[in-house]
Design an enzyme around this catalytic site. Structure first.
Site, PDB file in Angstrom:
ATOM      1  N   GLY A  71       0.833  -1.205   0.000  1.00  0.00           N
ATOM      2  CA  GLY A  71       0.000   0.000   0.000  1.00  0.00           C
ATOM      3  C   GLY A  71       0.867   1.255   0.000  1.00  0.00           C
ATOM      4  O   GLY A  71       2.084   1.181  -0.097  1.00  0.00           O
ATOM      5  N   TYR A  88      -1.418 -17.605  -1.258  1.00  0.00           N
ATOM      6  CA  TYR A  88      -2.559 -16.688  -1.110  1.00  0.00           C
ATOM      7  C   TYR A  88      -3.845 -17.478  -0.886  1.00  0.00           C
ATOM      8  O   TYR A  88      -4.568 -17.255   0.083  1.00  0.00           O
ATOM      9  CB  TYR A  88      -2.654 -15.844  -2.377  1.00  0.00           C
ATOM     10  CG  TYR A  88      -3.749 -14.802  -2.392  1.00  0.00           C
ATOM     11  CD1 TYR A  88      -3.695 -13.685  -1.555  1.00  0.00           C
ATOM     12  CD2 TYR A  88      -4.826 -14.911  -3.276  1.00  0.00           C
ATOM     13  CE1 TYR A  88      -4.689 -12.713  -1.592  1.00  0.00           C
ATOM     14  CE2 TYR A  88      -5.818 -13.938  -3.328  1.00  0.00           C
ATOM     15  CZ  TYR A  88      -5.746 -12.844  -2.486  1.00  0.00           C
ATOM     16  OH  TYR A  88      -6.729 -11.881  -2.530  1.00  0.00           O
ATOM     17  N   LEU A 133      -1.445  -7.056  17.989  1.00  0.00           N
ATOM     18  CA  LEU A 133      -1.721  -5.622  18.054  1.00  0.00           C
ATOM     19  C   LEU A 133      -2.600  -5.370  19.270  1.00  0.00           C
ATOM     20  O   LEU A 133      -3.662  -5.981  19.397  1.00  0.00           O
ATOM     21  CB  LEU A 133      -2.450  -5.181  16.774  1.00  0.00           C
ATOM     22  CG  LEU A 133      -2.968  -3.748  16.728  1.00  0.00           C
ATOM     23  CD1 LEU A 133      -1.809  -2.745  16.726  1.00  0.00           C
ATOM     24  CD2 LEU A 133      -3.832  -3.528  15.482  1.00  0.00           C
TER      25      LEU A 133
HETATM   26  P1  NAD Z   1      -3.505  -3.920  -1.841  1.00  0.00           P
HETATM   27  O1  NAD Z   1      -2.208  -4.605  -2.008  1.00  0.00           O
HETATM   28  O2  NAD Z   1      -3.723  -2.625  -2.516  1.00  0.00           O
HETATM   29  O3  NAD Z   1      -3.811  -3.691  -0.294  1.00  0.00           O
HETATM   30  C1  NAD Z   1      -3.372  -4.556   0.718  1.00  0.00           C
HETATM   31  C2  NAD Z   1      -2.885  -3.708   1.891  1.00  0.00           C
HETATM   32  O4  NAD Z   1      -2.501  -4.576   2.972  1.00  0.00           O
HETATM   33  C3  NAD Z   1      -1.655  -2.882   1.536  1.00  0.00           C
HETATM   34  O5  NAD Z   1      -1.822  -1.551   1.946  1.00  0.00           O
HETATM   35  C4  NAD Z   1      -0.524  -3.563   2.304  1.00  0.00           C
HETATM   36  O6  NAD Z   1       0.513  -2.695   2.635  1.00  0.00           O
HETATM   37  C5  NAD Z   1      -1.290  -4.098   3.508  1.00  0.00           C
HETATM   38  N1  NAD Z   1      -0.619  -5.241   4.162  1.00  0.00           N
HETATM   39  C6  NAD Z   1      -0.181  -6.386   3.589  1.00  0.00           C
HETATM   40  N2  NAD Z   1       0.363  -7.174   4.515  1.00  0.00           N
HETATM   41  C7  NAD Z   1       0.245  -6.536   5.698  1.00  0.00           C
HETATM   42  C8  NAD Z   1       0.616  -6.854   7.040  1.00  0.00           C
HETATM   43  N3  NAD Z   1       1.233  -8.005   7.337  1.00  0.00           N
HETATM   44  N4  NAD Z   1       0.340  -5.964   8.021  1.00  0.00           N
HETATM   45  C9  NAD Z   1      -0.269  -4.800   7.735  1.00  0.00           C
HETATM   46  N5  NAD Z   1      -0.640  -4.429   6.489  1.00  0.00           N
HETATM   47  C10 NAD Z   1      -0.381  -5.310   5.487  1.00  0.00           C
HETATM   48  O7  NAD Z   1      -4.628  -4.969  -2.269  1.00  0.00           O
HETATM   49  P2  NAD Z   1      -6.209  -4.817  -2.392  1.00  0.00           P
HETATM   50  O8  NAD Z   1      -6.578  -5.158  -3.768  1.00  0.00           O
HETATM   51  O9  NAD Z   1      -6.654  -3.531  -1.817  1.00  0.00           O
HETATM   52  O10 NAD Z   1      -6.692  -6.020  -1.464  1.00  0.00           O
HETATM   53  C11 NAD Z   1      -7.142  -5.771  -0.136  1.00  0.00           C
HETATM   54  C12 NAD Z   1      -7.750  -7.033   0.449  1.00  0.00           C
HETATM   55  O11 NAD Z   1      -8.868  -7.450  -0.340  1.00  0.00           O
HETATM   56  C13 NAD Z   1      -6.779  -8.218   0.473  1.00  0.00           C
HETATM   57  O12 NAD Z   1      -6.975  -8.946   1.679  1.00  0.00           O
HETATM   58  C14 NAD Z   1      -7.193  -9.059  -0.710  1.00  0.00           C
HETATM   59  O13 NAD Z   1      -6.932 -10.417  -0.497  1.00  0.00           O
HETATM   60  C15 NAD Z   1      -8.693  -8.784  -0.756  1.00  0.00           C
HETATM   61  N6  NAD Z   1      -9.215  -8.983  -2.117  1.00  0.00           N
HETATM   62  C16 NAD Z   1      -9.005  -8.051  -3.090  1.00  0.00           C
HETATM   63  C17 NAD Z   1      -9.494  -8.285  -4.363  1.00  0.00           C
HETATM   64  C18 NAD Z   1      -9.341  -7.274  -5.471  1.00  0.00           C
HETATM   65  O14 NAD Z   1      -9.759  -7.569  -6.598  1.00  0.00           O
HETATM   66  N7  NAD Z   1      -8.793  -6.100  -5.247  1.00  0.00           N
HETATM   67  C19 NAD Z   1     -10.174  -9.478  -4.663  1.00  0.00           C
HETATM   68  C20 NAD Z   1     -10.313 -10.415  -3.649  1.00  0.00           C
HETATM   69  C21 NAD Z   1      -9.860 -10.150  -2.368  1.00  0.00           C
END
Ligand code: NAD
Ligand code: UDP
Length: 323
Positions: free
Chosen positions: A42, A151, A67
């Site tokens: 992010g 994943y 946390l």
């Molecule tokens: P993204 O990579 O933009 O966001 C993920 C965020 O999680 C990032 O800001 C990252 O820094 C943070 N992160 C990762 N590991 C971390 C940790 N250990 N501690 C704290 N922060 C952590 O991805 P996204 O597309 O926004 O996805 C967000 C969530 O939605 C995820 O869990 C993903 O599996 C789920 N999801 C997204 C989609 C999609 O199409 N975008 C589809 C299915 C599921």
């Protein structure tokens, strides 16, 4: 809401693509929001517009570690996880940890605070599905040792953890199985199909379709998805719910659509298909319709146009309204 009634939500992954839109929506709905993110995929810029809002605070923390927070928490929305296939290929162990240990930690936080827990799960729990479209009752077809397993299996374990806490401790839990979602604030180089095709088309560069491009996805615009998540948070329903659209499209069609919308002269090139890439994906949305009274309303073209405008602004070095 009167100040005595103001509720606090923890959004993990709040500085990511979906998480930042969720933080914004919850603040607009009157919540106080604590965004917890280690910024691994992010960016602080995604929540910059909330930085000076008194209802918003931001904490840099890896949620795979415990946390502890002072004060009340009414909801924990666990969105932290690398989500793009190239991100979780780069970060396989961190991805496994945040889906398993991170989910356990955030369930523990929610339990200690008496908060509702909402898990951002994924259509990837269905793997390369042999049932089409995919209802929530389908158990999936996942290769447990393939490159996507870090994943897929972590999210499957996350769902199992969530149901175990619900059954064992009577906690209020929610599981959103999110299908491919796109929109402003996707990382420009995050490697997923929409950002790749947009960057390539806007730069008149070759557009990289993997395989023969006949594999399908069903794409949902971010604002619609967030509306579904908020409805699920407020629903009294603990089994998983698919959130997405029935706008199923092949990746070759998607590349051509994006090329047209960008007015681009890019050629399309075909590259090898990644291992275990799902062949087809479309949610059965019966539960979302009946339980949440929810359906996406943004057309694919309209969502793509908004995303193109965000990408153009970012590429020009500007700070688009959505940034
Ligand atoms: P993204 O990579 O933009 O966001 C993920 C965020 O999680 C990032 O800001 C990252 O820094 C943070 N992160 C990762 N590991 C971390 C940790 N250990 N501690 C704290 N922060 C952590 O991805 P996204 O597309 O926004 O996805 C967000 C969530 O939605 C995820 O869990 C993903 O599996 C789920 N999801 C997204 C989609 C999609 O199409 N975008 C589809 C299915 C599921
Ligand atoms: N894809 C593609 N070209 C790219 C990026 C992705 O053809 O430059 C394909 C990928 O092989 C997959 C689909 O687009 O079949 C969606 O990929 P994405 O990474 O967006 O999401 P996921 O595979 O997780 O659904």
């Amino acid at each position: 809401m009167a100040s005595a009634e103001v509720k606090r939500a923890v959004v993990t992954g709040g500085a990511g693509f979906l998480g930042s839109h969720l933080c914004e929506r919850l603040v607009a709905d009157g919540w106080r929001v604590i965004c917890v993110d280690n910024l691994v995929t992010g960016a602080a810029q995604n929540v910059r517009a909330l930085e000076h809002n008194k209802a918003f605070e931001s904490l840099q923390h890896n949620v795979s570690e415990p946390l502890y927070l002072d004060g009340p928490v009414h909801a924990v929305l666990h969105f932290a996880s690398p989500a793009s296939p190239i991100d979780y290929a780069d970060l396989p162990i961190a991805t496994l940890k945040v889906g398993t240990l991170g989910t356990h930690n955030m369930l523990g936080l929610a339990r200690a605070k008496g908060a509702i827990f909402l898990l951002a799960s994924t259509s990837e729990v269905y793997g390369d599905p042999t049932v089409h479209p995919q209802p929530e009752t389908y158990w999936g077809n996942v290769n447990p040792i393939g490159p996507r397993a870090v994943y897929d299996e972590a999210k499957r374990a996350a769902e199992a953890f969530t149901m175990a806490y619900h059954r064992t401790h009577g906690m209020k839990t929610r599981i959103a199985r999110i299908f491919n979602t796109f929109g402003p604030r996707m990382r420009l180089n995050d490697g997923r199909a929409v950002p790749n095709f947009l960057l390539q088309a806007l730069g008149n560069q070759p557009m990289t379709v993997y395989g023969d491009g006949s594999q399908t996805r069903s794409l949902c615009y971010v604002d619609d998805l967030i509306e579904g998540v908020v409805r699920l948070l407020n629903a009294d329903y603990s089994d998983p719910i698919n959130l997405g659209t029935t706008d199923e499209i092949t990746m070759l069609e998607l590349a051509k659509r994006i090329r047209d919308l960008c007015g681009s002269s890019s050629e399309i090139v075909f590259l090898p298909i990644p291992e275990d890439d799902p062949r087809q994906r479309r949610p059965d949305l019966m539960r979302a319709r009946t339980i949440l009274d929810w359906e996406a309303t943004t057309s694919l073209d309209s969502g793509l146009k908004k995303t193109i405008s965000y990408f153009k602004t970012r590429l020009a070095g500007g700070k688009s309204k959505a940034s």
